[in-house]
Design an enzyme around this catalytic site. Structure first.
Site, mmCIF file in Angstrom:
data_model
loop_
_atom_site.group_PDB
_atom_site.id
_atom_site.type_symbol
_atom_site.label_atom_id
_atom_site.label_comp_id
_atom_site.label_asym_id
_atom_site.label_seq_id
_atom_site.Cartn_x
_atom_site.Cartn_y
_atom_site.Cartn_z
ATOM 1 N N CYS A 115 2.968 -4.848 6.775
ATOM 2 C CA CYS A 115 2.648 -4.621 5.366
ATOM 3 C C CYS A 115 3.851 -4.048 4.623
ATOM 4 C CB CYS A 115 1.456 -3.673 5.233
ATOM 5 S SG CYS A 115 -0.114 -4.391 5.778
ATOM 6 N N HIS A 122 0.825 -1.218 0.000
ATOM 7 C CA HIS A 122 0.000 0.000 0.000
ATOM 8 C C HIS A 122 0.853 1.259 0.000
ATOM 9 C CE1 HIS A 122 0.822 0.952 4.252
ATOM 10 N NE2 HIS A 122 0.660 -0.337 4.515
#
Length: 314
Positions: free
Chosen positions: A209, A193
């Site tokens: 992440c 992301h």
């Protein structure tokens, strides 16, 4: 400023537009894994390494490792800074997305158009490590919301005195940025992301992440499809035997396993088979050991097998 320095400054200024696109490389020639060329940047007044890293789209730690002794926050104007844009490709299939945690780099291979795209990334911090995995993209989300798990909400409250809502809406306060790619691994909690911060790329800062700069995730989001292959590896040492006989090694600092290793030197021991092969072929074993110690993240030539054969014939 000397005439030589002026000329170098002009040259670097001319190269800057191309450096901004330096995350895209031509497809490697047959049997070669060494791609790109390093760039030299001359520090201007008011610049610091994070700013320079962003300008050339490289990671902060990668820039720091390639320039030991340079003050990251107050580099002296006129200092020559090596931009680490030459690299050895990981020993993997050139297909889809490959993330090398030790490098803090994401590779996206496009064999159909002959391009290799390389981006700096942020990964999971100690205790919230990004796992090694073979997976695929299961979902693409534009303007994603963020549903922080209970453990993250507790951490924010205890360590930052911040009360997170159960769902953080899309917008400037959302740490996922404007685009997210969900991975199929596990329960689907890992994402590639963007970010709403100006820092953290090329560092271990996330909750597991993979974090990218906004312009990079925007580009990748538009290029990949659901089902795209994703492989996450952890290879701090990469070696390459090139078609011309040259042997290279590229060494990155291994990831810290716990807080006791954070900030301390982690030694990389020589691979016995590699060291023996280098010695048998009259390569520079000492240079190999030095590269493992310095961990510059730059490809270092250890010798040339073709030259060794010529010397042996003499």
């Amino acid at each position: 400023m000397s005439l030589t320095l002026k000329r170098l400054s002009i040259l670097c200024a001319l190269l800057t537009p191309f450096a901004l696109q330096a995350n895209q490389y031509e497809w490697p020639e047959k049997d070669t894994r060494l791609i790109g060329e390093n760039t030299v940047h001359v520090v201007k007044s008011g610049e610091h390494l994070e700013l320079i890293a962003k300008e050339y789209n490289v990671g902060f730690l990668a820039l720091l490792s390639a320039n030991p002794g340079v003050d990251p926050y107050l580099p002296e104007p006129g200092t020559f800074v090596t931009i680490p844009q030459q690299l050895i490709l990981p020993e993997v299939d050139y297909d889809g997305i490959v993330i090398n945690l030790a490098e803090l780099r994401l590779y996206y291979f496009e064999p159909e158009i002959g391009k290799v795209n390389v981006f700096p990334i942020g990964i999971g911090r100690i205790g919230r490590d990004t796992p090694i995995m073979k997976t695929k993209i299961s979902q693409k989300r534009e303007n994603p919301t963020w549903t922080p798990p209970a453990s993250i909400r507790k951490e924010y409250l205890e360590e930052r005195n911040i009360v997170l809502p159960e769902v953080v809406p899309a917008g400037p306060e959302n740490p996922l940025g404007t685009h997210a790619l969900r991975l199929a691994y596990g329960s689907g909690s890992y994402l590639i992301h963007g970010t709403n911060k100006d820092f953290g790329i090329g560092l271990r800062v996330s909750s597991g992440c993979i974090r990218m700069r906004p312009e990079d995730i925007n580009w990748l989001f538009n290029e990949v499809a659901v089902g795209e292959k994703v492989r996450v590896i952890n290879e701090p040492v990469k070696t390459s035997y090139e078609p011309d006989g040259a042997v290279y090694v590229e060494v990155h600092r291994p990831l810290s396993q716990d807080e006791t290793e954070a900030g301390s030197r982690i030694l990389t021991h020589p691979d016995a088979r590699t060291a023996q092969w280098l010695e048998n072929n009259r390569m520079n074993v000492n240079r190999y050991r030095a590269a493992l110690a310095v961990q510059s993240g730059l490809p270092i030539e250890l010798g040339n097998d073709a030259a060794s054969e010529d010397a042996a014939e003499l």
